[in-house]
Design a protein around this motif. Structure first.
Motif, mmCIF file in Angstrom:
data_model
loop_
_atom_site.group_PDB
_atom_site.id
_atom_site.type_symbol
_atom_site.label_atom_id
_atom_site.label_comp_id
_atom_site.label_asym_id
_atom_site.label_seq_id
_atom_site.Cartn_x
_atom_site.Cartn_y
_atom_site.Cartn_z
ATOM 1 N N ARG A 220 18.656 4.582 -18.249
ATOM 2 C CA ARG A 220 19.170 5.932 -18.487
ATOM 3 C C ARG A 220 20.148 5.857 -19.640
ATOM 4 N NH1 ARG A 220 19.943 8.757 -12.602
ATOM 5 N NH2 ARG A 220 18.002 7.951 -11.778
ATOM 6 N N ALA A 221 20.000 6.776 -20.598
ATOM 7 C CA ALA A 221 20.842 6.687 -21.790
ATOM 8 C C ALA A 221 21.047 8.054 -22.424
ATOM 9 C CB ALA A 221 20.206 5.744 -22.808
ATOM 10 N N VAL A 222 22.017 8.074 -23.311
ATOM 11 C CA VAL A 222 22.191 9.190 -24.232
ATOM 12 C C VAL A 222 21.638 8.686 -25.557
ATOM 13 C CG1 VAL A 222 23.830 10.677 -25.412
ATOM 14 C CG2 VAL A 222 24.223 10.062 -23.019
ATOM 15 N N TRP A 223 20.691 9.430 -26.115
ATOM 16 C CA TRP A 223 19.973 9.009 -27.311
ATOM 17 C C TRP A 223 20.403 9.847 -28.510
ATOM 18 C CZ3 TRP A 223 16.284 5.103 -26.582
ATOM 19 C CH2 TRP A 223 15.996 4.808 -25.249
ATOM 20 N N HIS A 224 20.406 9.226 -29.663
ATOM 21 C CA HIS A 224 20.675 9.937 -30.917
ATOM 22 C C HIS A 224 19.586 9.539 -31.911
ATOM 23 C CE1 HIS A 224 22.827 11.999 -34.080
ATOM 24 N NE2 HIS A 224 22.652 10.921 -34.843
ATOM 25 N N ARG A 225 18.695 10.497 -32.202
ATOM 26 C CA ARG A 225 17.598 10.276 -33.142
ATOM 27 C C ARG A 225 16.799 9.016 -32.817
ATOM 28 N NH1 ARG A 225 18.941 11.251 -39.114
ATOM 29 N NH2 ARG A 225 16.718 11.680 -39.050
ATOM 30 N N GLY A 226 16.473 8.834 -31.525
ATOM 31 C CA GLY A 226 15.631 7.738 -31.099
ATOM 32 C C GLY A 226 16.343 6.447 -30.758
ATOM 33 N N VAL A 227 17.666 6.413 -30.940
ATOM 34 C CA VAL A 227 18.443 5.192 -30.681
ATOM 35 C C VAL A 227 19.418 5.457 -29.533
ATOM 36 C CG1 VAL A 227 20.075 3.546 -31.676
ATOM 37 C CG2 VAL A 227 18.263 4.513 -33.100
ATOM 38 N N PRO A 228 19.451 4.591 -28.510
ATOM 39 C CA PRO A 228 20.413 4.812 -27.422
ATOM 40 C C PRO A 228 21.835 4.524 -27.896
ATOM 41 C CG PRO A 228 19.243 2.742 -27.081
ATOM 42 C CD PRO A 228 18.623 3.398 -28.280
ATOM 43 N N THR A 229 22.754 5.456 -27.598
ATOM 44 C CA THR A 229 24.159 5.253 -27.977
ATOM 45 C C THR A 229 24.975 4.728 -26.804
ATOM 46 O OG1 THR A 229 24.662 7.567 -27.483
ATOM 47 C CG2 THR A 229 24.078 7.028 -29.766
ATOM 48 N N GLN A 230 24.567 5.043 -25.605
ATOM 49 C CA GLN A 230 25.171 4.490 -24.391
ATOM 50 C C GLN A 230 24.136 4.596 -23.290
ATOM 51 O OE1 GLN A 230 28.593 6.765 -23.290
ATOM 52 N NE2 GLN A 230 27.522 8.701 -23.272
ATOM 53 N N GLY A 231 24.105 3.583 -22.429
ATOM 54 C CA GLY A 231 23.095 3.624 -21.382
ATOM 55 C C GLY A 231 23.327 2.572 -20.320
ATOM 56 N N LYS A 232 22.496 2.649 -19.280
ATOM 57 C CA LYS A 232 22.610 1.723 -18.160
ATOM 58 C C LYS A 232 21.210 1.389 -17.664
ATOM 59 C CE LYS A 232 24.342 3.397 -14.413
ATOM 60 N NZ LYS A 232 25.156 3.827 -13.279
ATOM 61 N N TYR A 233 20.951 0.074 -17.494
ATOM 62 C CA TYR A 233 19.670 -0.383 -16.969
ATOM 63 C C TYR A 233 19.835 -0.698 -15.493
ATOM 64 C CZ TYR A 233 15.327 -2.878 -16.262
ATOM 65 O OH TYR A 233 14.105 -3.260 -15.786
ATOM 66 N N THR A 234 18.884 -0.226 -14.681
ATOM 67 C CA THR A 234 18.853 -0.512 -13.250
ATOM 68 C C THR A 234 17.530 -1.184 -12.933
ATOM 69 O OG1 THR A 234 20.187 1.459 -12.828
ATOM 70 C CG2 THR A 234 19.071 0.477 -10.940
ATOM 71 N N PHE A 235 17.595 -2.371 -12.333
ATOM 72 C CA PHE A 235 16.396 -3.098 -11.950
ATOM 73 C C PHE A 235 15.691 -2.369 -10.816
ATOM 74 C CE2 PHE A 235 19.178 -6.210 -13.904
ATOM 75 C CZ PHE A 235 18.309 -6.957 -14.683
ATOM 76 N N ALA A 236 14.428 -2.722 -10.580
ATOM 77 C CA ALA A 236 13.614 -2.057 -9.551
ATOM 78 C C ALA A 236 14.233 -2.145 -8.167
ATOM 79 C CB ALA A 236 12.211 -2.665 -9.533
ATOM 80 N N ASP A 237 15.011 -3.206 -7.891
ATOM 81 C CA ASP A 237 15.609 -3.368 -6.561
ATOM 82 C C ASP A 237 16.956 -2.660 -6.418
ATOM 83 O OD1 ASP A 237 17.327 -4.978 -8.021
ATOM 84 O OD2 ASP A 237 16.675 -6.839 -7.098
ATOM 85 N N GLY A 238 17.404 -1.970 -7.467
ATOM 86 C CA GLY A 238 18.650 -1.219 -7.409
ATOM 87 C C GLY A 238 19.836 -1.914 -8.061
ATOM 88 N N LEU A 239 19.705 -3.168 -8.453
ATOM 89 C CA LEU A 239 20.783 -3.891 -9.110
ATOM 90 C C LEU A 239 21.029 -3.294 -10.488
ATOM 91 C CD1 LEU A 239 22.742 -6.345 -9.296
ATOM 92 C CD2 LEU A 239 20.824 -7.636 -10.228
ATOM 93 N N GLU A 240 22.284 -2.953 -10.777
ATOM 94 C CA GLU A 240 22.638 -2.396 -12.083
ATOM 95 C C GLU A 240 23.119 -3.502 -13.007
ATOM 96 O OE1 GLU A 240 25.450 0.770 -11.572
ATOM 97 O OE2 GLU A 240 23.993 2.024 -10.528
#
Length: 157
Positions: free
Chosen positions: A40-60
């Motif tokens: 999940r991210a905030v994107w600017h012209r196709g590039v993420p400026t801030q975001g967070k990845y969460t694995f399938a098991d819920g681990l952030e």
């Protein structure tokens, strides 16, 4: 060009859901990966400026002060959530039971690697990529390899 709220599925099966502007990811949106992970991210012209990845098991994932499975705490995320197995029963991966690896191959995280062909396929056995020399060495050195025989736990009579 794509504009507004929508979704777009890439040829790899990864799906984007969120805001689009002038054909690019722009604003709030998320990438949903075939393995169940999401970014999940905030994107600017196709590039993420801030975001967070969460694995399938819920681990952030945390890019700073990441202490998951480090030298002090070697538990998998499922062990952190559900507790450790009894003494003598080891958990080999975060998945329990672990994936069955094809003979002679390695589980490299996003699929299986065959060191003879140097090909990585996903867990549905679809082609992902050819491994270069660095990735080949890393997989051989660090990843779980298929066993020629199973070593299942057997309770004492």
């Amino acid at each position: 060009r794509m504009e507004g709220q929508g979704s777009y599925t890439l040829p790899t099966g990864t799906e984007y859901r969120g805001a689009l502007k002038d054909g690019m990811f722009h604003g709030e949106g998320e990438l949903l990966f075939p393995n169940g992970g999401r970014y999940r991210a905030v994107w600017h012209r196709g590039v993420p400026t801030q975001g967070k990845y969460t694995f399938a098991d819920g681990l952030e994932y945390k890019d700073k002060k990441w202490h998951y499975c480090d030298g002090y705490d070697r538990r998998f995320y499922t062990e952190i959530c559900s507790g450790l197995k009894p003494a003598g029963i080891s958990q080999l991966t975060n998945l329990d039971p672990p994936r069955k690896i094809p003979e002679g191959c390695y589980d490299c995280g996003d699929g299986f690697y065959n060191p003879e062909t140097r090909v990585i396929v996903d867990y549905e056995l679809r082609f992902l990529r050819n491994a270069d020399e660095d990735e080949h060495e890393w997989i051989i050195r660090t990843c779980r390899k298929a066993w020629y025989e199973t070593a299942d736990h057997k309770a004492k009579p």
